[in-house]
Design an enzyme around this catalytic site. Sequence first.
Site, PDB file in Angstrom:
ATOM      1  N   ASP A  14     -51.980  17.614 -15.955  1.00  0.00           N
ATOM      2  CA  ASP A  14     -51.727  16.592 -16.967  1.00  0.00           C
ATOM      3  C   ASP A  14     -52.386  15.308 -16.486  1.00  0.00           C
ATOM      4  OD1 ASP A  14     -50.776  14.592 -18.597  1.00  0.00           O
ATOM      5  OD2 ASP A  14     -48.648  15.006 -18.253  1.00  0.00           O
ATOM      6  N   HIS A  22     -43.561  14.720 -17.011  1.00  0.00           N
ATOM      7  CA  HIS A  22     -43.250  14.194 -18.331  1.00  0.00           C
ATOM      8  C   HIS A  22     -42.688  15.330 -19.182  1.00  0.00           C
ATOM      9  CE1 HIS A  22     -44.079  12.526 -22.365  1.00  0.00           C
ATOM     10  NE2 HIS A  22     -44.195  11.339 -21.795  1.00  0.00           N
ATOM     11  N   GLN A  45     -52.235   9.905 -17.272  1.00  0.00           N
ATOM     12  CA  GLN A  45     -52.229   8.625 -16.570  1.00  0.00           C
ATOM     13  C   GLN A  45     -53.411   8.469 -15.625  1.00  0.00           C
ATOM     14  OE1 GLN A  45     -50.234   6.182 -17.243  1.00  0.00           O
ATOM     15  NE2 GLN A  45     -48.833   7.297 -18.570  1.00  0.00           N
ATOM     16  N   LYS A 102     -54.281   5.959 -23.888  1.00  0.00           N
ATOM     17  CA  LYS A 102     -54.034   5.410 -22.556  1.00  0.00           C
ATOM     18  C   LYS A 102     -55.350   5.037 -21.859  1.00  0.00           C
ATOM     19  CE  LYS A 102     -49.880   8.250 -22.165  1.00  0.00           C
ATOM     20  NZ  LYS A 102     -48.859   7.233 -22.469  1.00  0.00           N
ATOM     21  N   CYS A 112     -39.544   9.402 -20.810  1.00  0.00           N
ATOM     22  CA  CYS A 112     -39.756  10.829 -21.101  1.00  0.00           C
ATOM     23  C   CYS A 112     -39.831  11.643 -19.814  1.00  0.00           C
ATOM     24  CB  CYS A 112     -41.006  11.045 -21.951  1.00  0.00           C
ATOM     25  SG  CYS A 112     -40.871  10.358 -23.608  1.00  0.00           S
TER      26      CYS A 112
END
Length: 405
Positions: free
Chosen positions: A200, A123, A203, A226, A363
Amino acid sequence: MTDTATLSRSAEAFPGLRTRDGSRWHYLDSAATAQKPQDVIDATVRAMGADYATVHRGVYSRSADMTLAFEAARRNVAALIGGQENELVFTRGATEAINLVAQSWGLANLEPGDRILLSQLEHHSNIVPWQLIRERTGLVIDVCPLTADGRIDLDAAERMLTPAHKLVAFAHVSNVLGSVLDVNRAVALAHGVGAKILIDGCQAVARLPVDVAAMGCDFYALSAHKLYGPTGIGALWARSELLDAMPPWQGGGSMIDRVTFERTTWAPAPQRFEAGTPAIVEAIGFAAAADYVRKAGLAAIHAHEAALVVKARAELGRINAVRLFGPEESAGIVSFALEGVHPHDLGTILDEENVAIRAGHHCAQPLMDHLGVPATARASFGIYSDESDIAALVRGIERTLRIFA
């Protein structure tokens, strides 16, 4: 733990999944932001209403109670990912968490000629902060390629990594392809050359069981919205010895020990990184969201979404005009292109059918370049998704093809 059948009925707990006329909204954009369960909505309303007060400063009882609730929220979120409260910094989101690492740890530890390794599917939030640091430090950014099915190629990473690499920064789950990183191997590879590793987890935390201690990573970034929580808040988890050695990156109230015009001394981590009045209500909502997924069971959520991915890819694969991207097995995300139809046009027509997807570059423009497309359509599932959402998606695609025939 909740079984799949119960999860598929959980849409009843999400008021945002109804249209104004009361029909079901087929919401397939959870990777962008998840709908909120009533439990989270209620928790934030209470925190903003009957329970509201400032934290850390007031000597009156409600402020003390809210301070306890705020710090309990920190413990709650940290525990969700296997961490401790002194290791968790509240931020405005995962983007700010990565920027915090870049601006604090990065500027303190990276020198000209040092290298960091990113991947082709990152991202923008895990690319741009490092480019900004590159301009100030002279570091070199290397890019790890992907496997044929859209996973970070850890064999290639192993060949690329050298002692000059000081940091590896990879997505746990791709926001476009849903591909899942083998975090334990990535950690071993990074540590094998003496590099730190940032994951990261934006998600991942709503879709997979996460245990930062077991994974052994150095930094882990996550976002509340999220995870069925509010916007405007996220967190950085980091090993305590790293946080303790990192300088603050913003100055103001709350993050200080003592201020004079001659010098300022800092509060210990994590408060050192939380300048100003914090997002009190949002932190309470974040904790409520953590409670919600913990009660449902992340293993059950993952199994539920994985089954929907299998179903969706099978149904979409029967349509000749559809090109699917990413691995057959993904964590709740399916990206595709429709021959002769721009994803934005598809998204507009699907909206007329009460189906919400994401259309664009997500993104992740370097990944779009790799895939050879300007944009993709993305369907992403949540705890509330079921097979009726897939059926509605397929009907909308078939209608779109008739329109563009």
